[in-house]
Motif scaffolding. Sequence first.
Motif, short mmCIF file in Angstrom:
data_model
loop_
_atom_site.label_atom_id
_atom_site.label_comp_id
_atom_site.label_asym_id
_atom_site.label_seq_id
_atom_site.Cartn_x
_atom_site.Cartn_y
_atom_site.Cartn_z
N ARG A 107 0.87 -1.04 0.18
CA ARG A 107 -0.03 -0.01 0.09
C ARG A 107 0.90 1.20 0.04
O ARG A 107 1.72 1.55 1.00
CB ARG A 107 -1.02 -0.11 1.18
N ARG A 108 0.69 2.01 -1.12
CA ARG A 108 1.71 3.24 -1.11
C ARG A 108 0.47 4.49 -1.46
O ARG A 108 -0.42 4.27 -2.39
CB ARG A 108 2.65 3.09 -2.20
N LYS A 109 0.64 5.37 -0.73
CA LYS A 109 -0.29 6.69 -1.27
C LYS A 109 -0.23 6.89 -2.54
O LYS A 109 0.69 7.30 -3.25
CB LYS A 109 0.16 7.76 -0.29
N GLY A 110 -1.32 7.19 -3.01
CA GLY A 110 -1.71 7.64 -4.54
C GLY A 110 -1.53 6.55 -5.70
O GLY A 110 -1.50 6.80 -6.85
N VAL A 111 -1.22 5.65 -5.38
CA VAL A 111 -0.88 4.36 -6.33
C VAL A 111 -1.86 2.97 -5.91
O VAL A 111 -2.23 2.94 -4.79
CB VAL A 111 0.55 3.75 -6.32
N PRO A 112 -2.38 2.28 -7.06
CA PRO A 112 -3.09 1.14 -6.56
C PRO A 112 -2.31 0.13 -5.73
O PRO A 112 -1.21 0.11 -5.44
CB PRO A 112 -3.41 0.47 -7.99
N ILE A 113 -3.50 -0.51 -5.02
CA ILE A 113 -3.07 -1.65 -3.96
C ILE A 113 -2.69 -2.71 -4.74
O ILE A 113 -3.35 -3.38 -5.73
CB ILE A 113 -3.94 -1.76 -2.92
N PHE A 114 -1.42 -3.40 -4.66
CA PHE A 114 -0.87 -4.64 -5.19
C PHE A 114 -0.64 -5.72 -4.01
O PHE A 114 -0.20 -5.37 -2.95
CB PHE A 114 0.15 -4.50 -6.04
N PRO A 115 -1.38 -6.95 -4.16
CA PRO A 115 -1.03 -8.09 -3.27
C PRO A 115 0.44 -8.39 -3.19
O PRO A 115 1.25 -8.32 -4.40
CB PRO A 115 -1.81 -9.13 -3.68
N THR A 116 0.99 -8.73 -2.19
CA THR A 116 2.31 -9.26 -2.08
C THR A 116 2.32 -10.50 -2.48
O THR A 116 1.38 -11.31 -2.80
CB THR A 116 2.82 -9.43 -0.41
N ALA A 117 3.72 -11.33 -2.45
CA ALA A 117 3.66 -12.68 -2.70
C ALA A 117 2.83 -13.50 -2.20
O ALA A 117 2.10 -14.40 -2.58
CB ALA A 117 5.16 -13.01 -3.12
N PHE A 118 3.07 -13.37 -0.89
CA PHE A 118 2.26 -14.27 0.00
C PHE A 118 0.62 -13.75 -0.06
O PHE A 118 -0.23 -14.61 0.00
CB PHE A 118 2.67 -13.71 1.65
N GLY A 119 0.36 -12.62 -0.38
CA GLY A 119 -1.11 -12.21 -0.52
C GLY A 119 -1.54 -12.87 -1.51
O GLY A 119 -2.54 -13.17 -1.49
N ARG A 120 -1.04 -12.90 -2.81
CA ARG A 120 -1.62 -13.53 -4.03
C ARG A 120 -1.82 -14.84 -3.66
O ARG A 120 -2.98 -15.45 -4.12
CB ARG A 120 -0.48 -13.66 -5.20
N VAL A 121 -1.08 -15.82 -2.92
CA VAL A 121 -1.35 -17.06 -2.54
C VAL A 121 -2.60 -16.92 -1.48
O VAL A 121 -3.66 -17.99 -1.61
CB VAL A 121 -0.15 -17.68 -1.95
N PHE A 122 -2.49 -16.27 -0.56
CA PHE A 122 -3.59 -16.18 0.22
C PHE A 122 -4.97 -15.67 -0.25
O PHE A 122 -5.98 -16.56 0.27
CB PHE A 122 -3.23 -15.28 1.41
N LEU A 123 -5.11 -14.98 -1.28
CA LEU A 123 -6.13 -14.44 -1.98
C LEU A 123 -6.89 -15.26 -2.62
O LEU A 123 -8.24 -15.72 -2.55
CB LEU A 123 -6.09 -13.26 -2.49
N LYS A 124 -6.07 -16.23 -3.08
CA LYS A 124 -6.41 -17.05 -3.98
C LYS A 124 -7.30 -18.37 -3.37
O LYS A 124 -8.49 -18.81 -3.61
CB LYS A 124 -5.37 -18.23 -4.80
N ASP A 125 -6.70 -18.97 -2.08
CA ASP A 125 -7.11 -19.77 -1.15
C ASP A 125 -8.49 -19.03 -0.44
O ASP A 125 -9.54 -19.72 -0.32
CB ASP A 125 -6.24 -20.10 0.03
N ALA A 126 -8.33 -17.96 -0.11
CA ALA A 126 -9.48 -17.09 0.70
C ALA A 126 -10.61 -17.06 -0.32
O ALA A 126 -12.08 -17.39 -0.09
CB ALA A 126 -9.24 -15.88 0.99
N GLU A 127 -10.29 -17.13 -1.69
CA GLU A 127 -11.43 -17.06 -2.59
C GLU A 127 -12.37 -18.37 -2.82
O GLU A 127 -13.41 -18.45 -3.06
CB GLU A 127 -11.17 -16.42 -3.94
N THR A 128 -11.27 -19.21 -2.86
CA THR A 128 -12.02 -20.40 -3.01
C THR A 128 -12.73 -20.94 -1.79
O THR A 128 -13.70 -21.59 -2.08
CB THR A 128 -10.67 -21.66 -3.19
#
Length: 303
Positions: free
Chosen positions: A53-74
């Motif tokens: 999270r940086r001010k003024g730019v879109p939010i991007f998932p971390t490497a850990f976040g990408r894996v977690f978000l995929k499992d959470a969506e499932t």
Amino acid sequence: MLHVSLRQLEYVVAVGKAGSLSAASKLLSVSQPAISVAITHVEGRLEEPLFIRRKGVPIFPTAFGRVFLKDAETLLNDAERLEKPGVLSQRRQRRITLGILEELAPVWFAPVLVRLTKEYPDIEFRALELSFDTLTRAILSGQIDLGLTYDLGLDGSFDRDVLFRVAPRIWTAPDTQIATRSDITLAEIADLPLILSDQGLSIRHILGLFHAIGFNPVVKHRAASIELLRSLSANGEGYGISYTNPPGSMTYDGLQVARVRISDAHAIEPIVLVSTGSQPEPIGQVRASVADFVARRIPVSEA
């Protein structure tokens, strides 16, 4: 114990898809502070950052976040599917558990299971060999869909189909006077030393048959199995009584044993197929199939 709620996971996944808190807020109709609190809570629980999270730019998932978000969506998709009407019942209907009283299991367990798996190849069947008390509790709690058992005074909580009725037998050495009889009454054997099953309900039931006609018999041995009961009887250690009536007249220790039918009407015991509550399909069809199969395959000794 769950420390992260499905709602919090929903907020986190929405941010990952939308790319910002404001877009996720509009998508979910939830305030941005609520979403921010959810992200902070989940990251704190996981001890890992989910987003860059940086001010003024879109939010991007971390490497850990990408894996977690995929499992959470499932997980969220599975939870949503489980909420749909009929999903759980449809899954449950493809898995049917049959409980068989342990005294009946040697005769019926394998044949019934083989019949059902052939007739309903798309259903997963599980058969359990259980004591009477365990079987009835499992049916009432919903752990078992159908039970094959003696009636033994089941109350109105159970729906039952009577499949056939059996009379108890008295087992004896072949050189006794009783062995020459075709049938006999409880009153005639009330003074004999008896060998009964060591299961509490079974022994109480047999003794109750004598008590009902005013006798209090002596139990010389309690046997853990029908074969031990037959062996003790063949060896002259008393007179066994059981509803279980296996074919053949030779015991495991190589002796001959005789059996005589006990003719008292109140000793006749139904073998029943039981369940409780409404049974969705295909359980009703399976129940009818089991009832028909058992009725057609009654052992010759019981017919």
